[in-house]
Design a protein around this motif. Structure first.
Motif, PDB file in Angstrom:
ATOM      1  N   GLY A  62       3.322  11.359  -1.456  1.00  0.00           N
ATOM      2  CA  GLY A  62       2.920  10.208  -0.440  1.00  0.00           C
ATOM      3  C   GLY A  62       3.344   8.476   0.095  1.00  0.00           C
ATOM      4  N   CYS A  63       4.198   8.898  -1.301  1.00  0.00           N
ATOM      5  CA  CYS A  63       5.088   7.045  -1.235  1.00  0.00           C
ATOM      6  C   CYS A  63       4.967   6.662   0.565  1.00  0.00           C
ATOM      7  N   GLY A  64       5.807   5.438   0.685  1.00  0.00           N
ATOM      8  CA  GLY A  64       6.626   5.046   1.552  1.00  0.00           C
ATOM      9  C   GLY A  64       5.618   4.824   2.883  1.00  0.00           C
ATOM     10  N   GLU A  65       4.682   5.502   3.444  1.00  0.00           N
ATOM     11  CA  GLU A  65       4.021   6.068   4.146  1.00  0.00           C
ATOM     12  C   GLU A  65       3.895   4.073   4.955  1.00  0.00           C
ATOM     13  N   GLN A  83       1.254  -1.153  -0.003  1.00  0.00           N
ATOM     14  CA  GLN A  83      -0.173   0.218  -0.170  1.00  0.00           C
ATOM     15  C   GLN A  83       0.677   1.583   0.032  1.00  0.00           C
ATOM     16  N   GLY A  84       1.891   1.579   0.496  1.00  0.00           N
ATOM     17  CA  GLY A  84       3.145   2.123   0.806  1.00  0.00           C
ATOM     18  C   GLY A  84       3.164   3.245  -0.601  1.00  0.00           C
ATOM     19  N   PHE A  85       2.824   1.828  -1.801  1.00  0.00           N
ATOM     20  CA  PHE A  85       2.822   2.741  -3.797  1.00  0.00           C
ATOM     21  C   PHE A  85       2.059   2.382  -4.178  1.00  0.00           C
ATOM     22  N   GLY A  86       1.023   3.215  -3.317  1.00  0.00           N
ATOM     23  CA  GLY A  86      -0.461   2.345  -4.035  1.00  0.00           C
ATOM     24  C   GLY A  86      -1.527   1.485  -4.552  1.00  0.00           C
ATOM     25  N   GLN A  87      -0.511   0.357  -4.051  1.00  0.00           N
ATOM     26  CA  GLN A  87      -1.150  -0.906  -4.649  1.00  0.00           C
ATOM     27  C   GLN A  87      -1.999  -2.002  -3.423  1.00  0.00           C
ATOM     28  N   LEU A 127       0.454  -8.005  -9.113  1.00  0.00           N
ATOM     29  CA  LEU A 127       1.621  -6.787  -8.832  1.00  0.00           C
ATOM     30  C   LEU A 127       3.421  -7.408  -9.842  1.00  0.00           C
ATOM     31  N   GLN A 160       6.214   1.866 -11.748  1.00  0.00           N
ATOM     32  CA  GLN A 160       4.766   3.030 -12.162  1.00  0.00           C
ATOM     33  C   GLN A 160       5.823   3.969 -12.337  1.00  0.00           C
ATOM     34  N   ASN A 212      -3.297   2.772 -12.420  1.00  0.00           N
ATOM     35  CA  ASN A 212      -1.981   2.467 -11.174  1.00  0.00           C
ATOM     36  C   ASN A 212      -0.587   2.364 -11.852  1.00  0.00           C
ATOM     37  N   LEU A 251       3.343   6.926 -11.773  1.00  0.00           N
ATOM     38  CA  LEU A 251       3.173   7.882 -10.493  1.00  0.00           C
ATOM     39  C   LEU A 251       4.185   8.545 -10.013  1.00  0.00           C
ATOM     40  N   TYR A 310       6.475  -3.676  -8.571  1.00  0.00           N
ATOM     41  CA  TYR A 310       5.289  -2.563  -8.798  1.00  0.00           C
ATOM     42  C   TYR A 310       5.221  -1.267  -8.080  1.00  0.00           C
ATOM     43  N   LYS A 311       6.605  -1.312  -8.064  1.00  0.00           N
ATOM     44  CA  LYS A 311       7.340  -0.251  -7.323  1.00  0.00           C
ATOM     45  C   LYS A 311       7.625   0.711  -8.949  1.00  0.00           C
TER      46      LYS A 311
END
Lengths: 371, 371
Positions: free
Chosen positions: B364-367, A60-64, B67, B329, B356, B359, B325-326
């Motif tokens: 907002g990433c990596g939260e 989820q940290g990268f929108g998935q 993914l 994007q 998706n 990016l 998946y990172k």
């Protein structure tokens, strides 16, 4: 529990908790989630060995989003360190959520009856007394009501949902009726315990070419089936529709419409599906040709205003919402409908849209893969 | 192969194929993907038993992309019926894509040198002759260049990427250096073959609490580790940094900075990482403190205009893009930069955004997960 609430959510499973979180985030001050058992009760009753067929991954940290998450910024993979949680584990994730979001929740409250008189409040009779509600979200699930009406004699079978652990199965060979996910799970589990197993399937789901996992079996199940087939204890029969099961003495005679007969000395394992909890309040829904309740674009009963449906029973035309990653995208749509009528603050919807938790345009859904 | 191309994509792995598809969809008429081996070469060289740690699931019909997919509306789970593909299988998926999208592709072409003179075209010397290109997309990957410079004596070890199949490992006990994904995979594979295994880890990744799977081990690996630990053949040592390996006769002496010494009779298994293919053209990049190339907001080298980087070596500040998946994007972001300079049709970006696959705002990433 207040006697008067704005929204009553029936069911504290994936959907009940998920919708509860959105309402809470919208600032809804007077709602309640009730369940006749505990949080995640159906998941807790899964056979001990059963696992999620959709994989969890904390992306989820990268929108998935984790396919099994019921709220943005949460992930069962993160909470549980498991890719394929058991039912018991998933119930734990739901409990963590209920606690984290401080949901107003009452367990062991059973709904006995729901009445609604012309445009009035809902009157709900529960095992703990009566209450009134402006809106009802029916999130009571599908998988706890085994369907024994599928053919005459089905009551002689043991439904897969009645098995607490496959270790209880003490005989040497079994017959499984049903070729979808739970049928093949039964096959896999019995094979692991070195049982001989025959499986009768109406449709050879493992041969269907579709990119919709509601129609074909999941990659997880596919892999397990391949693993089981490598042993030599399995027979799979396709294109057979069971028409009846007869019990005579210690034998069970399984007849098919196609004229075949199978005999077994143990109760056949029934993996043919569920009734769906809306059967309990069927007077409040119209039902479509697919046998499922009809709802409008906001998942509200076409027959009874103010009653919303969410969870695996949801259908829109040909779209089946039987996976969490599908039906969770309707929580916010439904909450928006209620929120707008209750004048709630709906800023949170932006997050839901951003995190792929909001699906109101179904026109692009269910498209097949190019490759 | 044209001698003059608009865009040269180096590498026909996940990134090269992914970027190639976007360019093709933008109507780029004169580009080429080259690879020194075959399509998906690095995946093909994985140990036979190695599998993707990110699960594949065909959920794209409801907006949740597989993914491991490198293009919208495709899914390795659908193509392969596998949740955790092997390298060989994934290469097959990439081949299907190259074919389906009719990518202009040349295999067995090795890049020897890339030169660029002030704002001119790139001049690329390959094993099949010279060519010129306006833009270069460096998608040559990271995982085919074992790093033997990690400590003195590393050359006495066998790097995990040099193992074709774990079945080749004939001794009874092994020592593994490295506690990330490949170290624990080695542990799992060796344990399955009934070897005694010791693992030396700098960081106990399995104890870290983070929701970023680039930092902690994946749920898949976690589950396998638990499975392996249940046997009694494993010893895991944490907080040890290997400082050297010495070979004397048939023995290997492994020293750590912390003053511990381990002895083994088989070459230690090195699972400490890779050099990254940008080391081959390091003169065209500046490198950051993290040791990785510095790129601007469009993934273009900060040092050499027109040279773009994609794939697992990509970093933006603290954001690591080591999963498909990172980094997938960023394909469309990079293609947009090239497309706007070549006046291509960029309508396709809408699809990439919707699915998706785009990016550009990393804020907002990596939260971390709330739960």
């Amino acid at each position: 529990m207040n006697k008067h609430v704005d929204v009553l959510i029936v069911g504290a499973g994936a959907s009940g908790i998920g919708v509860g979180i959105v309402l809470k985030q919208m600032g809804c001050g007077n709602f309640c989630v009730i369940d006749k058992g505990d949080i995640g009760e159906t998941f807790r009753r899964w056979p001990k060995e059963m696992r999620f067929i959709t994989p969890s991954f904390p992306s989820q940290g990268f929108g998935q989003t984790d396919l099994n998450a019921v709220a943005p910024k949460t992930s069962p993979a993160y909470t549980l360190d498991e890719e394929h949680p058991t039912g018991e584990e998933y119930a734990e994730y739901l409990e963590v959520l209920a606690d984290h979001y401080q949901l107003p929740l009452r367990t062991k409250v059973e709904v006995k009856e729901i009445r609604k008189h012309n445009n009035q409040l809902f009157e709900v009779v529960t095992s703990k007394g009566k209450l009134c509600s402006k809106f009802i979200v029916w999130a009571a699930g599908e998988y706890q009501y085994p369907d024994f009406d599928v053919f005459p004699g089905a009551e002689h079978c043991i439904h897969s949902s009645q098995i607490h652990s496959w270790e209880e199965m003490k005989a040497d060979d079994y017959l499984v009726i049903g070729g979808y996910e739970s049928g093949i799970d039964a096959l896999y589990q019995l094979n692991r315990l070195n049982k001989k197993t025959r499986l009768l399937a109406k449709t050879a789901t493992w041969e269907i070419d579709s990119s919709d996992p509601s129609i074909v079996i999941s990659p997880y199940t596919y892999g397990r089936m391949r693993e089981a087939l490598a042993d030599d204890r399995i027979e799979m029969y396709e294109n057979l529709t069971v028409s009846s099961v007869r019990k005579e003495g210690n034998s069970y005679y399984v007849e098919t419409r196609e004229g075949e007969q199978f005999t077994t000395c143990t109760p056949p394992v029934l993996a043919t599906g569920y009734k769906g909890s809306t059967s309990m309040i069927s007077q409040l829904f119209e039902f479509g040709e697919h046998g499922k309740p009809l709802v409008n674009e906001q998942d509200e009963s076409t027959y009874c205003q103010g009653l919303f449906l969410c969870g695996p029973e949801l259908r829109h035309g040909s779209h089946v919402f039987c996976y969490i990653y599908k039906f969770r995208q309707r929580y916010a749509v439904l909450a928006e409908a209620i929120g707008s009528r209750l004048n709630l603050n709906m800023d949170i919807l932006e997050l839901y849209q951003k995190e792929n938790f909001y699906l109101d345009d179904l026109s692009g859904c269910g498209e097949s893969c190019e490759c």
